[in-house]
Design a protein around this motif. Structure first.
Motif, PDB file in Angstrom:
ATOM      1  N   TRP A 168      66.420  77.618  -0.141  1.00  6.20           N
ATOM      2  CA  TRP A 168      66.993  76.828   0.551  1.00  6.20           C
ATOM      3  C   TRP A 168      67.079  75.729   1.576  1.00  6.20           C
ATOM      4  N   ASP A 170      62.418  82.446  -4.899  1.00  5.39           N
ATOM      5  CA  ASP A 170      63.961  82.542  -5.841  1.00  5.39           C
ATOM      6  C   ASP A 170      64.528  80.917  -5.327  1.00  5.39           C
ATOM      7  N   SER A 205      75.195  87.318  -7.831  1.00  7.14           N
ATOM      8  CA  SER A 205      74.851  86.935  -6.480  1.00  7.14           C
ATOM      9  C   SER A 205      76.443  86.639  -5.696  1.00  7.14           C
ATOM     10  N   ASN A 206      76.377  87.216  -4.518  1.00  9.03           N
ATOM     11  CA  ASN A 206      77.337  87.196  -4.110  1.00  9.03           C
ATOM     12  C   ASN A 206      78.803  88.081  -4.485  1.00  9.03           C
ATOM     13  N   GLN A 264      72.302  89.084  -5.109  1.00 10.17           N
ATOM     14  CA  GLN A 264      71.559  88.952  -3.920  1.00 10.17           C
ATOM     15  C   GLN A 264      73.108  88.977  -3.210  1.00 10.17           C
ATOM     16  N   ARG A 320      69.460  85.792   3.516  1.00  6.93           N
ATOM     17  CA  ARG A 320      68.729  85.215   5.123  1.00  6.93           C
ATOM     18  C   ARG A 320      68.505  86.477   6.018  1.00  6.93           C
ATOM     19  N   LYS A 365      63.323  82.361   3.321  1.00  6.49           N
ATOM     20  CA  LYS A 365      62.915  81.191   3.231  1.00  6.49           C
ATOM     21  C   LYS A 365      61.798  80.241   4.592  1.00  6.49           C
ATOM     22  N   THR A 366      60.469  79.640   4.738  1.00  2.00           N
ATOM     23  CA  THR A 366      60.559  79.445   6.049  1.00  2.00           C
ATOM     24  C   THR A 366      59.065  78.628   5.061  1.00  2.00           C
ATOM     25  N   SER A 367      58.909  77.503   5.665  1.00  2.00           N
ATOM     26  CA  SER A 367      57.932  76.383   5.037  1.00  2.00           C
ATOM     27  C   SER A 367      56.800  76.405   6.339  1.00  2.00           C
ATOM     28  N   HIS A 380      54.793  81.908  10.362  1.00  2.00           N
ATOM     29  CA  HIS A 380      56.125  82.780  10.493  1.00  2.00           C
ATOM     30  C   HIS A 380      56.256  83.320   8.881  1.00  2.00           C
ATOM     31  N   ASN A 409      56.485  87.284   8.950  1.00  2.00           N
ATOM     32  CA  ASN A 409      57.095  87.959   8.046  1.00  2.00           C
ATOM     33  C   ASN A 409      56.802  88.167   7.532  1.00  2.00           C
TER      34      ASN A 409
HETATM   35  N1  LIG Z   1      72.130  83.517  -3.331  1.00  2.00           N
HETATM   36  C1  LIG Z   1      73.451  82.325  -2.178  1.00  2.00           C
HETATM   37  O1  LIG Z   1      74.135  82.511  -2.122  1.00  2.00           O
HETATM   38  C2  LIG Z   1      72.132  82.211  -0.825  1.00  2.00           C
HETATM   39  C3  LIG Z   1      72.691  81.819  -0.068  1.00  2.00           C
HETATM   40  C4  LIG Z   1      71.234  81.716   1.015  1.00  2.00           C
HETATM   41  C5  LIG Z   1      70.010  81.958   0.657  1.00  2.00           C
HETATM   42  N2  LIG Z   1      69.734  82.812  -0.542  1.00  2.00           N
HETATM   43  C6  LIG Z   1      68.206  82.351  -0.570  1.00  2.00           C
HETATM   44  O2  LIG Z   1      67.811  83.675   0.703  1.00  2.00           O
HETATM   45  C7  LIG Z   1      66.845  82.836   0.966  1.00  2.00           C
HETATM   46  C8  LIG Z   1      66.775  82.863   2.496  1.00  2.00           C
HETATM   47  O3  LIG Z   1      67.661  82.740   3.276  1.00  2.00           O
HETATM   48  P1  LIG Z   1      67.419  81.566   4.165  1.00  2.00           P
HETATM   49  O4  LIG Z   1      67.034  80.563   4.036  1.00  2.00           O
HETATM   50  O5  LIG Z   1      69.342  80.900   4.101  1.00  2.00           O
HETATM   51  O6  LIG Z   1      68.219  82.444   5.835  1.00  2.00           O
HETATM   52  P2  LIG Z   1      66.438  82.906   6.304  1.00  2.00           P
HETATM   53  O7  LIG Z   1      65.762  83.039   5.395  1.00  2.00           O
HETATM   54  O8  LIG Z   1      66.750  84.103   6.853  1.00  2.00           O
HETATM   55  O9  LIG Z   1      66.297  81.521   7.441  1.00  2.00           O
HETATM   56  C9  LIG Z   1      65.373  80.477   7.298  1.00  2.00           C
HETATM   57  C10 LIG Z   1      65.328  79.826   8.563  1.00  2.00           C
HETATM   58  O10 LIG Z   1      64.776  80.338   9.579  1.00  2.00           O
HETATM   59  C11 LIG Z   1      63.608  79.918   9.391  1.00  2.00           C
HETATM   60  N3  LIG Z   1      62.254  81.596   9.977  1.00  2.00           N
HETATM   61  C12 LIG Z   1      62.187  81.878   8.431  1.00  2.00           C
HETATM   62  N4  LIG Z   1      61.144  82.946   8.797  1.00  2.00           N
HETATM   63  C13 LIG Z   1      61.328  83.101  10.772  1.00  2.00           C
HETATM   64  C14 LIG Z   1      60.535  82.953  11.456  1.00  2.00           C
HETATM   65  N5  LIG Z   1      59.341  84.574  11.760  1.00  2.00           N
HETATM   66  N6  LIG Z   1      60.367  83.015  12.964  1.00  2.00           N
HETATM   67  C15 LIG Z   1      61.525  81.645  13.121  1.00  2.00           C
HETATM   68  N7  LIG Z   1      61.833  81.395  12.092  1.00  2.00           N
HETATM   69  C16 LIG Z   1      62.183  81.857  11.025  1.00  2.00           C
HETATM   70  C17 LIG Z   1      62.686  78.962   8.464  1.00  2.00           C
HETATM   71  O11 LIG Z   1      62.334  77.850   9.077  1.00  2.00           O
HETATM   72  P3  LIG Z   1      60.886  77.268   9.331  1.00  2.00           P
HETATM   73  O12 LIG Z   1      60.909  76.746   7.893  1.00  2.00           O
HETATM   74  O13 LIG Z   1      60.948  75.942   9.684  1.00  2.00           O
HETATM   75  O14 LIG Z   1      60.094  78.735   9.363  1.00  2.00           O
HETATM   76  C18 LIG Z   1      64.513  78.150   8.103  1.00  2.00           C
HETATM   77  O15 LIG Z   1      64.965  77.424   8.855  1.00  2.00           O
HETATM   78  C19 LIG Z   1      67.153  80.965   1.001  1.00  2.00           C
HETATM   79  O16 LIG Z   1      65.828  80.275   0.533  1.00  2.00           O
HETATM   80  C20 LIG Z   1      67.910  81.309  -0.451  1.00  2.00           C
HETATM   81  O17 LIG Z   1      66.836  80.823  -1.121  1.00  2.00           O
HETATM   82  C21 LIG Z   1      71.132  82.364  -1.458  1.00  2.00           C
END
Ligand SMILES: NC(=O)c1ccc[n+]([C@@H]2O[C@H](COP(=O)([O-])OP(=O)(O)OC[C@H]3O[C@@H](n4cnc5c(N)ncnc54)[C@H](OP(=O)(O)O)[C@@H]3O)[C@@H](O)[C@H]2O)c1
Length: 288
Positions: free
Chosen positions: A22, A54, A148-149, A170, A200, A245-247, A251, A255
């Motif tokens: 995402w 994902d 999901s959700n 999910q 998340r 998610k991380t780019s 990180h 992780n």
């Molecule tokens: N099913 C659904 O409705 C739904 C909803 C939301 C998400 N998702 C899926 O779940 C995945 C994960 O959730 P998310 O992306 O919303 O949130 P997340 O993984 O909790 O957080 C991602 C964010 O946190 C940063 N981050 C990640 N690891 C880090 C670390 N070790 N230290 C500091 N910052 C860190 C990333 O930035 P950097 O890239 O700069 O590291 C990015 O901005 C999504 O990408 C998506 O594939 C699904």
């Protein structure tokens, strides 16, 4: 590294940790300005041992899937586990196969390992949607199906309606967002052989700001960072895996350090009970 895998009684397997996409390639519309870096990030994750990726047709208006498709070119498809999701407005008998085929094209692959209804639709009948998912499995375009959700009741309904097993739900779950516990969904998934894929896990980095004393103590005790404790807390639980998610390569490395070791059961329960700032409902997509 070899990422540990969790297995359901029915044989379905998923790595404890996967890569989210995402906001790679835009939010709801394509943004191609960072393509090279995002492709490199996905490739780096795969090189580091990540196999579960994902994505969703909604991410970046389909562009996240295109980036994944470009990143996995030349990689043995069988070594990867790709999840995508069909958006709520497409949960119809025609919409689901059309969306799936478009996702496959963008991903440059002939099948998805897992295909999810992105969230419960109040507009499209669930029966129609899950029948369409079943047909995708029968046609070989999808290996497994899930949701999901979904709240517990809608998950149960979906389970009753499908021929193939709903292998996962999910959902938004982390140290602070506890809707799945309050709703009884976590317990239900654990009892009924469904994988709970926690998205998340670091609450988009918010969990890593203003670290509470309890987390600071855990970090010292285990010699881990807050992100690693937050990830381990999820995967320490039965039937729970996570996707972050991380780019950013640093990180990613951090992780991945969240798996392959164990918080004690008592620390898992302590964090469950006392972690500060808990909310009973998702601030993103409440269970439907
Ligand atoms: N099913 C659904 O409705 C739904 C909803 C939301 C998400 N998702 C899926 O779940 C995945 C994960 O959730 P998310 O992306 O919303 O949130 P997340 O993984 O909790 O957080 C991602 C964010 O946190 C940063 N981050 C990640 N690891 C880090 C670390 N070790 N230290 C500091 N910052 C860190 C990333 O930035 P950097 O890239 O700069 O590291 C990015 O901005 C999504 O990408 C998506 O594939 C699904």
């Amino acid at each position: 590294m070899d990422i540990p895998v969790k297995k359901l009684k029915n044989g379905f397997k998923l790595p404890e940790f996967g890569l989210g996409t995402w906001q790679m390639g835009g939010r709801d519309k394509p943004d191609t300005s960072n393509d090279a870096a995002e492709i490199a990030a996905i490739k780096a994750a795969i090189e580091a041992g990540v196999t579960h990726i994902d994505t969703a047709e909604a991410y970046g208006g389909g562009h996240a899937e295109e980036l994944v498709g470009r990143a996995i070119r030349g990689i043995n498809r069988k070594k990867l586990f790709i999840t995508s999701k069909v958006s709520e407005e497409n949960h119809t008998c025609d919409g689901i196969p059309t969306s799936c085929k478009e996702s496959l094209k963008r991903l440059h692959t002939t099948y998805l390992d897992l295909y999810l209804l992105h969230e419960f639709s109040t507009e499209c009948p669930l029966e129609e949607a899950v029948q369409a998912l079943d047909e995708l499995v029968d046609e070989g375009l999808v290996k497994h199906i899930g949701v999901s959700n979904f709240g517990k009741e809608h998950l149960k309904e979906a389970q009753k309606l499908t021929k193939h097993k709903i292998v996962c739900n999910q959902v938004h779950y982390n140290l602070q967002v506890r809707e799945v516990e309050k709703e009884g969904l976590l317990e239900y998934c654990q009892k009924s052989d469904v994988m709970l894929v926690a998205y998340r896990p670091v609450q988009k980095g918010k969990l890593l700001e203003d670290i509470p004393p309890m987390m600071q103590e855990m970090c010292v005790k285990y010699q881990k960072t807050p992100a690693q404790i937050a990830i381990n807390w999820l995967v320490a639980q039965k039937n729970v895996v996570t996707i972050a998610k991380t780019s950013n390569p640093a990180h990613l490395k951090e992780n991945l350090g969240g798996i392959g070791w164990n918080l004690t059961e008592s620390d898992v329960e302590l964090l469950r009970k006392d972690y500060p700032g808990q909310v009973d409902i998702s601030d993103l997509i409440p269970l439907g």
